[in-house]
Design a protein around this motif. Structure first.
Motif, PDB file in Angstrom:
ATOM      1  N   ARG A 255      -6.471  -6.607   2.338  1.00  0.00           N
ATOM      2  CA  ARG A 255      -5.980  -7.403   3.465  1.00  0.00           C
ATOM      3  C   ARG A 255      -5.436  -6.503   4.576  1.00  0.00           C
ATOM      4  N   ILE A 256      -4.775  -5.413   4.203  1.00  0.00           N
ATOM      5  CA  ILE A 256      -4.261  -4.462   5.195  1.00  0.00           C
ATOM      6  C   ILE A 256      -5.413  -3.847   5.984  1.00  0.00           C
ATOM      7  N   GLN A 257      -6.466  -3.449   5.267  1.00  0.00           N
ATOM      8  CA  GLN A 257      -7.617  -2.834   5.926  1.00  0.00           C
ATOM      9  C   GLN A 257      -8.270  -3.785   6.922  1.00  0.00           C
ATOM     10  N   LYS A 258      -8.211  -5.080   6.629  1.00  0.00           N
ATOM     11  CA  LYS A 258      -8.820  -6.071   7.514  1.00  0.00           C
ATOM     12  C   LYS A 258      -7.874  -6.516   8.633  1.00  0.00           C
ATOM     13  N   GLY A 259      -6.648  -5.958   8.644  1.00  0.00           N
ATOM     14  CA  GLY A 259      -5.686  -6.354   9.664  1.00  0.00           C
ATOM     15  C   GLY A 259      -5.164  -7.759   9.492  1.00  0.00           C
TER      16      GLY A 259
END
Length: 537
Positions: A255-259
């Motif tokens: 989720r972090i990588q996808k912003g």
């Protein structure tokens, strides 16, 4: 020459037998305790379940500090606040360690923050916990806690017969939302169901005396797997924990990588891994231990609270009266009401006293030899704090087996008037010294919100006998085995206090709770999505 050899062999045999005979014996200057036998010490009488009951019986005989010999090892049991304050608070630098637990190491690789030995990895985990669980940080997550507590009321309104699992769902969903930004709308939600299954096994295997003493007798580790059921159980727990904890961690990292961050604690932990010196392995178990600490403890407390409210209806009546007078029947309670609800606060304190969630806490171990009241506590001793025994001491508490919150109205610590409370601390249910629960602020908010809501919105009564129509008394001692005090599922009658209360619960659920939930309903299963559509029509 032969005679000399024979004499030497005889002397060596005598020496060896004397050494063996002394194994298990209580050394001079140890605290007193139950009689020992050679080799075993007190191992043969160590309780295999509900150890806090036997520990309390021994405390009444041997005093606030006594010793047990487990083969050559020493166990110290503290059942008095003076000893606890001195040894675990003032000398916390020495008693910060945990005893070696081979089973825990097999399951978690030594990375469970609660059970981990004192060292660099534990310091990293503890520092991370303190950084993200500050009072200010916890308050930022109050909206989801309040929303989840509102769903508890709504669930009780719609299906009161499932109250036991409604509470379990609440405690798990709150900590999942706060940690991973992903809630569990149902008790049957995949992550919640997985957690409760593995946590039950984890609690059983950790209960003192429940498994073979492999820490004292390491050769038991070489017993073939088919004759050592604890090996298969340990492997299953490890596999199931890792699947759940690291699956959640990876989902959060993705989720972090996808912003798509939503402000959860584990987002911060992942982003600060390099700064804190952590790793994926440490982070996975860090999140896991916080789920464990935030789920079972809160649900166990609230289930015990309901059980005690049923068994002691006068307490419930007083609670209804107080909260009705302060909050009224036109709105639900908030944390702003807490200072004006002293009896409600006393109910929480008395529930901690009457049914502490961790009756023997988690054992400590001293890194240095200690002397207390003339007794020597050898380095490496396992130190149990008998929280149950302290809270049920008739010398400290008037009629300790009665659920009586008024004792905390009369006295800050609920003790008899003549008791010296200079060494008492209000929150011993959360642990001791440097090992005190880092999630105490988050837990307190959950206990306050739900206790207020339950008293404000509902009445709890004994079930009725279908043949006679008479109430069936609840059993306040019917608890699961395990390291935590968890009441077994019980039946009760739950009714909303008025149609007006029901309308307010419905209003708050739809207008306030659901909009908050939507931020945390990520990657739900098809079953959960279908359930949400049906339940929110």
């Amino acid at each position: 020459m032969t005679s000399i050899v024979s004499v030497l062999l005889f002397l060596i045999t005598i020496w060896a037998l004397r050494r063996l005979y002394k194994i298990g014996a209580r050394e001079p200057l140890l605290p007193p305790g139950p009689p020992t036998i050679p080799l075993l010490g007190n191992l043969h009488v160590f309780p295999q379940e509900f150890a806090h009951y036997k520990f309390t019986t021994w405390a009444r005989e041997y005093g606030e500090i006594y010793s047990l010999k487990m083969g050559p090892s020493t166990v110290i049991v503290l059942t008095g606040m003076n000893a606890v304050k001195e040894l675990l608070e003032k000398r916390s630098g020495s008693t910060v360690d945990r005893p070696a637990l081979r089973i825990a190491n097999i399951v978690t690789g030594g990375l469970n923050m609660v059970l981990a030995r004192y060292g660099n990895e534990w310091r990293i985990l503890r520092k991370t916990a303190h950084a993200i669980l500050t009072p200010a940080a916890v308050m930022a997550h109050l909206p989801i806690q309040a929303a989840e507590a509102t769903q508890v009321m709504h669930d009780l309104l719609k299906s009161p017969e499932r109250f036991y699992t409604h509470i379990g769902r609440y405690s798990n969903s709150v900590i999942m939302s706060v940690l991973y930004g992903k809630r569990c709308p149902r008790y049957e939600t995949r992550e919640a169901a997985s957690f409760f299954e593995v946590q039950h096994l984890w609690g059983l295997i950790l209960e003192p005396g429940s498994q073979p003493p492999i820490d004292l007798l390491p050769f038991l580790c070489y017993v073939p797997r088919r004759w050592a059921p604890w090996k298969a159980l340990s492997e299953k727990i490890r596999m199931d924990q890792r699947k759940l904890y690291f699956g959640l961690l990876d989902e959060c990292a993705d989720r972090i990588q996808k912003g798509e961050e939503n402000g959860s604690f584990m987002e911060e932990v992942i982003n600060r891994q390099d700064e804190s010196g952590s790793s994926r392995e440490l982070s996975g178990y860090f999140g896991g231990v916080l789920i464990e600490g935030g789920s079972d403890t809160t649900s166990s407390f609230l289930q015990s609270l309901i059980l005690l409210l049923i068994a002691f209806p006068e307490v419930q009546r007083k609670g209804h009266e107080e909260i009705g007078g302060i909050v009224g029947d036109q709105r639900t309670p908030t944390l702003d009401d807490v200072p004006r609800l002293p009896y409600m606060q006393a109910i929480i304190k008395e529930t901690h006293r009457m049914r502490p969630v961790a009756p023997l806490a988690i054992p400590h171990m001293n890194r240095e030899p200690e002397v207390y009241n003339g007794y020597i506590i050898p380095e490496g001793s396992t130190i149990f704090v008998n929280t149950w025994g302290i809270y049920h001491d008739p010398d400290l508490y008037e009629d300790p087996e009665t659920f009586n919150p008024d004792r905390f109205i009369d006295n800050e610590y609920g003790t008899k008037p003549n008791v010296d409370t200079s060494n008492f601390r209000a929150n011993i249910a959360f642990g001791y010294g440097r090992r005190i629960c880092p999630g105490i602020h988050l837990a307190n908010n959950s206990l306050l919100l739900n206790t207020m809501n339950l008293l404000w919105g509902f009445s709890f009564e004994s079930p009725l006998d279908t043949s006679t129509g008479l109430p069936i008394p609840v059993d306040i001692f019917n608890y699961h085995k395990g390291i935590l005090a968890v009441p077994k599922p019980f039946k009760c009658r739950i009714t909303c206090r008025s149609p007006g209360h029901a309308q307010i619960i419905e209003r708050d659920f739809w207008s306030e709770a659901i909009p908050i939930f939507e931020r945390f309903e990520r990657n739900l299963s098809e079953e959960d999505e279908a359930w949400l559509k049906v339940s929110r029509k």
